[in-house]
Design an enzyme around this catalytic site. Sequence first.
Site, PDB file in Angstrom:
ATOM      1  N   GLU A 193       0.824  -1.212   0.000  1.00  0.00           N
ATOM      2  CA  GLU A 193       0.000   0.000   0.000  1.00  0.00           C
ATOM      3  C   GLU A 193       0.858   1.263   0.000  1.00  0.00           C
ATOM      4  O   GLU A 193       0.646   2.184  -0.796  1.00  0.00           O
ATOM      5  CB  GLU A 193      -0.927   0.023   1.210  1.00  0.00           C
ATOM      6  N   ASP A 252      -0.670  -5.114   3.075  1.00  0.00           N
ATOM      7  CA  ASP A 252      -1.151  -3.917   3.743  1.00  0.00           C
ATOM      8  C   ASP A 252      -0.555  -3.929   5.144  1.00  0.00           C
ATOM      9  O   ASP A 252      -0.934  -4.769   5.958  1.00  0.00           O
ATOM     10  CB  ASP A 252      -2.688  -3.899   3.800  1.00  0.00           C
ATOM     11  N   ILE A 254      -0.833  -1.920   7.755  1.00  0.00           N
ATOM     12  CA  ILE A 254      -1.882  -1.705   8.760  1.00  0.00           C
ATOM     13  C   ILE A 254      -3.194  -1.465   8.014  1.00  0.00           C
ATOM     14  O   ILE A 254      -3.409  -0.378   7.447  1.00  0.00           O
ATOM     15  CB  ILE A 254      -1.595  -0.500   9.681  1.00  0.00           C
ATOM     16  N   ASP A 255      -4.040  -2.490   7.979  1.00  0.00           N
ATOM     17  CA  ASP A 255      -5.381  -2.283   7.397  1.00  0.00           C
ATOM     18  C   ASP A 255      -6.259  -1.791   8.547  1.00  0.00           C
ATOM     19  O   ASP A 255      -6.373  -2.464   9.566  1.00  0.00           O
ATOM     20  CB  ASP A 255      -5.917  -3.581   6.808  1.00  0.00           C
ATOM     21  N   THR A 266      -5.968   1.879   9.185  1.00  0.00           N
ATOM     22  CA  THR A 266      -5.042   2.912   9.673  1.00  0.00           C
ATOM     23  C   THR A 266      -5.759   3.967  10.507  1.00  0.00           C
ATOM     24  O   THR A 266      -5.260   4.399  11.554  1.00  0.00           O
ATOM     25  CB  THR A 266      -4.313   3.578   8.497  1.00  0.00           C
ATOM     26  N   ASP A 275      -5.797  -4.804   0.511  1.00  0.00           N
ATOM     27  CA  ASP A 275      -6.808  -5.065   1.540  1.00  0.00           C
ATOM     28  C   ASP A 275      -7.357  -6.490   1.442  1.00  0.00           C
ATOM     29  O   ASP A 275      -7.835  -7.049   2.425  1.00  0.00           O
ATOM     30  CB  ASP A 275      -7.989  -4.086   1.388  1.00  0.00           C
TER      31      ASP A 275
END
Length: 290
Positions: free
Chosen positions: A82, A102, A104-105, A107, A234
């Site tokens: 990402e 990702d 940190i999905d 955020t 994601d």
Amino acid sequence: MSLQECLQKLASKQDCRLHYVLTAINIANNAGNIIKDCYHQVKTVSTKDCATDLVTDTDKLVEKLIFSSLKTEFPSHKFIGEESVSNGESSELSLEPTWIVDPIDGTTNFVHRNPYVAVSIGLVINKKSEVGVVYAPILNDLYVAVKNEGAYLNGQRLKIVNPPSSLSNSLIAFEWGADRDSDVLALKSRNLLDIMQKHQVRGMRSTGSAALNMCMVACSSLDLYFEWGPHCWDMAASNLMVEEAGGFNTTTLGCDFDLMGRTIISAACKNIIEEIVPTLTQIPTRRDDE
Ligand code: LIP
């Protein structure tokens, strides 16, 4: 079968995916420890496409560490992340083994100390997910899936049982995304109203994480999740969780799942997808590979 038994089976078959999944689990755990350490700290927050599209220094650090570890183990593989894409790297997906990450999905949740955050690590080969790991460090939930070998939550096999007979017996999820364009918001609001009025669904949730929404479909905590806008990072791991648990992934038109297409319906059964699709007013989205 437990995850341990799945891994033993991969080892007995000398299946190369054992190396992939063990590496991904180890890296996800390390990433999760960093996220946990930073969770209650003051974050350095910046924005990307708009004021509500947040990124933190932790997102960038975690992605850098994940890719450093993966590139050491698998130097010939490809990588899509990402934050790398946000910095101008290509999101073009080839047939080659590609790690799609990702860091940190969720955020925005991370910034606000909401626990629905997860690191998502997917390995895609020939444009299909082969291995997926989603680790929610604050919830302490580790989801693992291997193509045709099952999906697991904290080591226990996931199997969707007793799916709802209709949307009126369903708990579903939707995400607003980061876009605050008034026309887009109006279309999203219309979809929610149409679904609630026409199908009388039991509840509509919004966690802020596409990956965790899909994992919750896989563990029967949600019956359906839909969104216009999630990216390949994601969904690269969590689409496999849904499929291996016996669920279904489609586009918002009800067509075959399209990792790069940026629309998703994940559901426990096909009949509620068939119910919801005619109710949806489609929202234009830009593909990840355009
Ligand atoms: C999030 C997605 C979610 C979407 C949010 C955001 P991020 O990912 O998981 O589906 O609605 O806007 O894009 O940006 O937190 O990694």
